[in-house]
Design a protein around this motif. Structure first.
Motif, PDB file in Angstrom:
ATOM      1  N   ALA A   1       0.813  -1.219   0.000  1.00  0.00           N
ATOM      2  CA  ALA A   1       0.000   0.000   0.000  1.00  0.00           C
ATOM      3  C   ALA A   1       0.845   1.266   0.000  1.00  0.00           C
ATOM      4  N   GLY A   2       2.160   1.126   0.168  1.00  0.00           N
ATOM      5  CA  GLY A   2       3.046   2.284   0.159  1.00  0.00           C
ATOM      6  C   GLY A   2       2.999   3.100   1.433  1.00  0.00           C
ATOM      7  N   VAL A   3       2.697   2.449   2.567  1.00  0.00           N
ATOM      8  CA  VAL A   3       2.662   3.162   3.842  1.00  0.00           C
ATOM      9  C   VAL A   3       3.716   2.578   4.784  1.00  0.00           C
ATOM     10  N   ARG A   4       4.119   3.390   5.757  1.00  0.00           N
ATOM     11  CA  ARG A   4       5.118   2.981   6.739  1.00  0.00           C
ATOM     12  C   ARG A   4       4.492   2.943   8.128  1.00  0.00           C
ATOM     13  N   VAL A   5       4.756   1.869   8.864  1.00  0.00           N
ATOM     14  CA  VAL A   5       4.339   1.784  10.266  1.00  0.00           C
ATOM     15  C   VAL A   5       5.456   2.396  11.100  1.00  0.00           C
ATOM     16  N   VAL A   6       5.203   3.567  11.689  1.00  0.00           N
ATOM     17  CA  VAL A   6       6.277   4.352  12.301  1.00  0.00           C
ATOM     18  C   VAL A   6       6.202   4.402  13.820  1.00  0.00           C
ATOM     19  N   ALA A   7       5.147   3.883  14.424  1.00  0.00           N
ATOM     20  CA  ALA A   7       5.045   3.879  15.888  1.00  0.00           C
ATOM     21  C   ALA A   7       4.044   2.813  16.295  1.00  0.00           C
ATOM     22  N   GLY A   8       4.152   2.360  17.545  1.00  0.00           N
ATOM     23  CA  GLY A   8       3.219   1.342  17.995  1.00  0.00           C
ATOM     24  C   GLY A   8       3.327   1.074  19.481  1.00  0.00           C
ATOM     25  N   ASP A   9       2.470   0.169  19.953  1.00  0.00           N
ATOM     26  CA  ASP A   9       2.476  -0.215  21.362  1.00  0.00           C
ATOM     27  C   ASP A   9       1.935  -1.641  21.445  1.00  0.00           C
ATOM     28  N   THR A  10       2.390  -2.383  22.460  1.00  0.00           N
ATOM     29  CA  THR A  10       1.981  -3.769  22.627  1.00  0.00           C
ATOM     30  C   THR A  10       1.494  -3.996  24.052  1.00  0.00           C
ATOM     31  N   LYS A  11       0.348  -4.641  24.177  1.00  0.00           N
ATOM     32  CA  LYS A  11      -0.178  -5.028  25.474  1.00  0.00           C
ATOM     33  C   LYS A  11      -0.533  -6.510  25.420  1.00  0.00           C
ATOM     34  N   VAL A  12      -0.327  -7.217  26.532  1.00  0.00           N
ATOM     35  CA  VAL A  12      -0.727  -8.612  26.649  1.00  0.00           C
ATOM     36  C   VAL A  12      -1.857  -8.705  27.667  1.00  0.00           C
ATOM     37  N   LEU A  13      -2.979  -9.307  27.242  1.00  0.00           N
ATOM     38  CA  LEU A  13      -4.154  -9.470  28.091  1.00  0.00           C
ATOM     39  C   LEU A  13      -4.149 -10.852  28.715  1.00  0.00           C
ATOM     40  N   GLN A  14      -4.732 -10.964  29.901  1.00  0.00           N
ATOM     41  CA  GLN A  14      -4.852 -12.268  30.532  1.00  0.00           C
ATOM     42  C   GLN A  14      -5.746 -13.184  29.702  1.00  0.00           C
ATOM     43  N   ARG A  15      -5.483 -14.475  29.809  1.00  0.00           N
ATOM     44  CA  ARG A  15      -6.270 -15.460  29.078  1.00  0.00           C
ATOM     45  C   ARG A  15      -7.761 -15.270  29.374  1.00  0.00           C
ATOM     46  N   GLY A  16      -8.554 -15.256  28.320  1.00  0.00           N
ATOM     47  CA  GLY A  16      -9.988 -15.086  28.466  1.00  0.00           C
ATOM     48  C   GLY A  16     -10.460 -13.653  28.372  1.00  0.00           C
ATOM     49  N   GLU A  17      -9.527 -12.695  28.251  1.00  0.00           N
ATOM     50  CA  GLU A  17      -9.902 -11.278  28.193  1.00  0.00           C
ATOM     51  C   GLU A  17      -9.878 -10.714  26.775  1.00  0.00           C
TER      52      GLU A  17
END
Length: 333
Positions: free
Chosen positions: A120-136
């Motif tokens: 698509a010609g776009v750049r992913v320039v920032a982000g964040d990661t979270k891990v949720l408990q099982r079942g959430e």
């Protein structure tokens, strides 16, 4: 708000979702620049003409024929910018990962997301990661924000729509919703139908040459019928949809067996354009000259005779298409 609890129907793109946004989010935010009808909003950055959009993705299953939640997140975000008349440039990415998700699955999905972004010609320039408990969570949720710059040419907007304008669609409708439904195997059905998930930028860029372009929208949640209702509410005019809206035979068969209407099912690689009637044929010819638009068709017109959304049937009759309320297929985008 008729009930005191949120239901899945509040996220389906229909009446309940519209009322939720109007009655809670728009009421409290109360910003004159907040446009709850737009796919992307203009912002002023150093005098430049930029647009911004944001989206969330919760599809189930995470991988489906023709795509996955990763490619879908890219396509959904860049498409919202594209139909607003922008060239997408940058994305941010938030990943909410449920404990227990297989690392191999996550690796495939992120690889697919990266590939879709490059295409698509776009750049992913920032982000964040979270891990949720099982079942959430549902394995993996993704949230994105996209930024692009406005392309030269007509600035498509709902306010430009006039009586007599023609509606075009760039291809068959309901493919994504049906492909995801089959992938779930909830109904014991199998098939080789693929989602239409794709970047629509080639289609929208082609439309920008027409000064008679009024408006564009990608018919995701709620499908073609919900876009028609958005147009009707915003303009006060009616929308008359014509018989013969393109639907694949496999989609038509599944909908007939299970009682779904393809006009309410999501597309993830299609564009609805509203065009001046004098330029409609030329615009349709341009779309049909592009690989992604070979099955493009004229599907309706704007009418001031009624404020309803009406489908003209193949037998010469008419059917009212009501605004979507019950969620026909949750967790599709």
């Amino acid at each position: 708000m008729e009930d005191d609890r949120i239901s899945l129907a509040h996220g389906n793109g229909g009446r309940f979702m519209r009322e939720l946004i109007e009655d809670i989010f728009a009421r409290h935010l109360d910003d004159p620049e907040l446009d709850i009808e737009a796919d992307a909003a203009p912002i002023a950055l150093n005098g430049g003409d930029a647009l911004i959009t944001t989206d969330g993705f919760t599809v189930q299953p995470l991988e489906f024929p023709g795509g996955d939640i990763g490619s879908l997140a890219v396509h959904g975000t860049v498409n919202d910018l594209a139909v607003a008349g922008a060239k997408p440039l940058y994305l941010t990415l938030n990943a909410f990962i449920e404990e227990g998700l297989e690392i191999e699955v996550l690796d495939r999905i992120v690889a697919s997301l990266a590939r879709a972004a490059r295409e698509a010609g776009v750049r992913v320039v920032a982000g964040d990661t979270k891990v949720l408990q099982r079942g959430e969570g549902g394995g993996l949720y993704l949230a994105t924000t996209g930024v692009g710059t406005r392309l030269p040419g007509a600035a498509p907007a709902m306010q430009r729509i006039e009586e007599g304008d023609v509606l075009l669609v760039s291809g068959t409708v309901g493919d994504h919703g049906t492909a995801v439904m089959l992938a779930r195997e909830d109904f014991g059905l199998r098939g080789d139908l693929l989602s239409d998930s794709a970047c629509v930028l080639p289609l929208t860029e082609a439309m920008m040459q027409f000064d008679g372009l009024r408006f564009m929208r990608d018919p995701t949640r709620g499908g073609v019928a919900s876009v028609a209702h958005e147009i009707s509410r915003a303009t006060g005019h009616g929308v008359r949809l014509e018989a013969g809206i393109p639907v694949l035979g496999a989609v038509d068969s599944v909908c007939a067996m299970l009682g779904y209407d393809p006009l309410y099912l999501a597309c993830e690689g299609r564009v609805i354009a509203v065009v001046d009637p004098e330029q409609a044929n030329a615009a349709l010819a341009v779309w049909r000259s592009i690989d992604a638009g070979r099955s493009a068709a004229r599907i309706g017109r704007i009418s001031a005779a009624s404020s309803r959304v009406i489908l003209e049937t193949e037998l010469g009759g008419e059917r009212f298409l009501e605004e979507l309320e019950d969620d026909p297929l949750p967790r599709i985008c």
